[in-house]
Design a protein around this motif. Structure first.
Motif, PDB file in Angstrom:
ATOM      1  N   VAL A   5      32.329  -4.838  48.609  1.00 50.56           N
ATOM      2  CA  VAL A   5      31.163  -4.008  48.313  1.00 50.56           C
ATOM      3  C   VAL A   5      30.927  -4.000  46.812  1.00 50.56           C
ATOM      4  CG1 VAL A   5      30.215  -1.666  48.425  1.00 50.56           C
ATOM      5  CG2 VAL A   5      31.607  -2.550  50.326  1.00 50.56           C
ATOM      6  N   THR A   6      29.673  -4.133  46.406  1.00 51.04           N
ATOM      7  CA  THR A   6      29.299  -3.955  45.006  1.00 51.04           C
ATOM      8  C   THR A   6      28.168  -2.928  44.949  1.00 51.04           C
ATOM      9  OG1 THR A   6      27.630  -5.724  44.945  1.00 51.04           O
ATOM     10  CG2 THR A   6      29.914  -6.354  44.464  1.00 51.04           C
ATOM     11  N   PHE A   7      28.086  -2.208  43.836  1.00 52.74           N
ATOM     12  CA  PHE A   7      27.070  -1.165  43.668  1.00 52.74           C
ATOM     13  C   PHE A   7      26.497  -1.234  42.266  1.00 52.74           C
ATOM     14  CE2 PHE A   7      26.397   3.402  42.273  1.00 52.74           C
ATOM     15  CZ  PHE A   7      25.170   3.552  42.890  1.00 52.74           C
ATOM     16  N   GLY A   8      25.181  -1.286  42.172  1.00 50.47           N
ATOM     17  CA  GLY A   8      24.534  -1.288  40.865  1.00 50.47           C
ATOM     18  C   GLY A   8      23.059  -1.573  40.981  1.00 50.47           C
ATOM     19  N   GLU A   9      22.434  -1.678  39.835  1.00 52.90           N
ATOM     20  CA  GLU A   9      20.993  -1.913  39.780  1.00 52.90           C
ATOM     21  C   GLU A   9      20.690  -3.404  39.778  1.00 52.90           C
ATOM     22  OE1 GLU A   9      17.185  -0.278  37.290  1.00 52.90           O
ATOM     23  OE2 GLU A   9      19.012  -0.655  36.151  1.00 52.90           O
ATOM     24  N   ILE A  10      19.698  -3.772  40.541  1.00 53.99           N
ATOM     25  CA  ILE A  10      19.144  -5.120  40.450  1.00 53.99           C
ATOM     26  C   ILE A  10      17.754  -4.968  39.859  1.00 53.99           C
ATOM     27  CG2 ILE A  10      18.284  -5.108  42.827  1.00 53.99           C
ATOM     28  CD1 ILE A  10      19.026  -8.160  42.848  1.00 53.99           C
ATOM     29  N   GLU A  38      26.191  -6.556  39.283  1.00 57.83           N
ATOM     30  CA  GLU A  38      26.874  -6.363  40.567  1.00 57.83           C
ATOM     31  C   GLU A  38      26.234  -7.191  41.676  1.00 57.83           C
ATOM     32  OE1 GLU A  38      27.012  -2.857  37.881  1.00 57.83           O
ATOM     33  OE2 GLU A  38      25.375  -3.950  38.806  1.00 57.83           O
ATOM     34  N   ALA A  39      24.924  -7.347  41.629  1.00 61.03           N
ATOM     35  CA  ALA A  39      24.229  -8.190  42.606  1.00 61.03           C
ATOM     36  C   ALA A  39      24.653  -9.647  42.446  1.00 61.03           C
ATOM     37  CB  ALA A  39      22.719  -8.060  42.436  1.00 61.03           C
TER      38      ALA A  39
END
Length: 177
Positions: A5-10, A38-39
Motif C-alpha cells: 500500500v502507498t498513500f500520497g498525492e498524485i 508514492e504513486a
C-alpha cells in the motif's frame, strides 16, 4: 498474495518542452502527465509484478478520472482511492534542467482533494486488511494539516495491523509552512 500500500498525492505534471524555461515555453505547448512519489512507487512495484494499492483523494471530474485510468493501465490497485467533489487536482510545473542548470519546480497544491479531505474518510482498517507493506513519504504530511493527520493515522493503523512501514523522507523545502 498480500499487497503493498502507498498513500500520497498524485498531481498533474506540466512539463515544458525542449528543456525550455517557463518564460521561453509559455504560452505554448506543454506535456501533461500524472506523477507523485508514492504513486510512482506503486507503479514501479506493479511493473515488477507486485500487487499494489495506491491510496489518495482525487476530484470527481474528468481530470481525476483520466488520472485513475492512466494508473489502472499500469496495473496499480485503486480500490481505496477516494473521489470527491471537494478540492481539485494538484499541479506542478517543471523546467527540466540542462547542463549545469538545475531543474526548477513550481507547486500548485493548495486546496487539492487530498489537502482538504477529511482524515477520517480513509478506511485504514479495510485498506490494511490484506497488506504486507506500507510506504509513505515525507511529502504527504507537508501538504496540509488534514493530510498530515491522515498520514499519522495511516502509520498507526499499519502498525496495529502488523504491516511493515517504510518512509522516504523526500524533503521538499518549498512545501513546509
Amino acid at each position: 498474495m498480500a499487497n503493498i500500500v502507498t498513500f500520497g498525492e498524485i498531481m498533474g505534471r506540466i512539463e515544458m518542452e525542449h528543456h525550455y524555461r517557463f518564460t521561453q515555453a509559455l504560452p505554448g505547448t506543454v506535456k501533461i502527465t500524472f506523477a507523485g512519489a508514492e504513486a510512482n512507487v506503486a507503479a514501479s512495484l506493479a511493473y515488477m509484478g507486485r500487487e499494489t494499492q495506491f491510496v489518495t483523494s482525487l476530484p470527481e471530474n474528468p481530470i481525476g478520472k483520466s488520472c485513475l485510468a492512466y494508473r489502472k493501465s499500469l496495473n496499480v490497485g485503486l480500490d481505496h482511492v477516494l473521489q470527491t467533489k471537494q478540492g481539485r487536482m494538484g499541479l506542478y510545473f517543471l523546467e527540466t534542467g540542462a547542463n549545469q542548470r538545475p531543474s526548477n519546480v513550481i507547486y500548485d497544491r493548495d486546496y487539492s482533494s487530498i489537502c482538504v479531505q477529511d482524515p477520517q474518510a480513509y478506511d485504514w482498517e479495510n485498506i490494511f486488511s490484506n497488506a504486507q507493506w506500507y510506504h509513505i513519504s515525507g511529502i504527504t504530511p507537508a501538504i496540509s494539516r488534514q493530510a498530515a493527520t491522515a498520514a499519522l493515522a495511516s502509520v498507526k493503523a499499519a502498525k496495529e495491523h502488523g504491516v511493515q512501514v517504510s518512509c522516504d523522507l523526500n524533503f521538499r523545502k518549498k512545501l513546509w509552512k
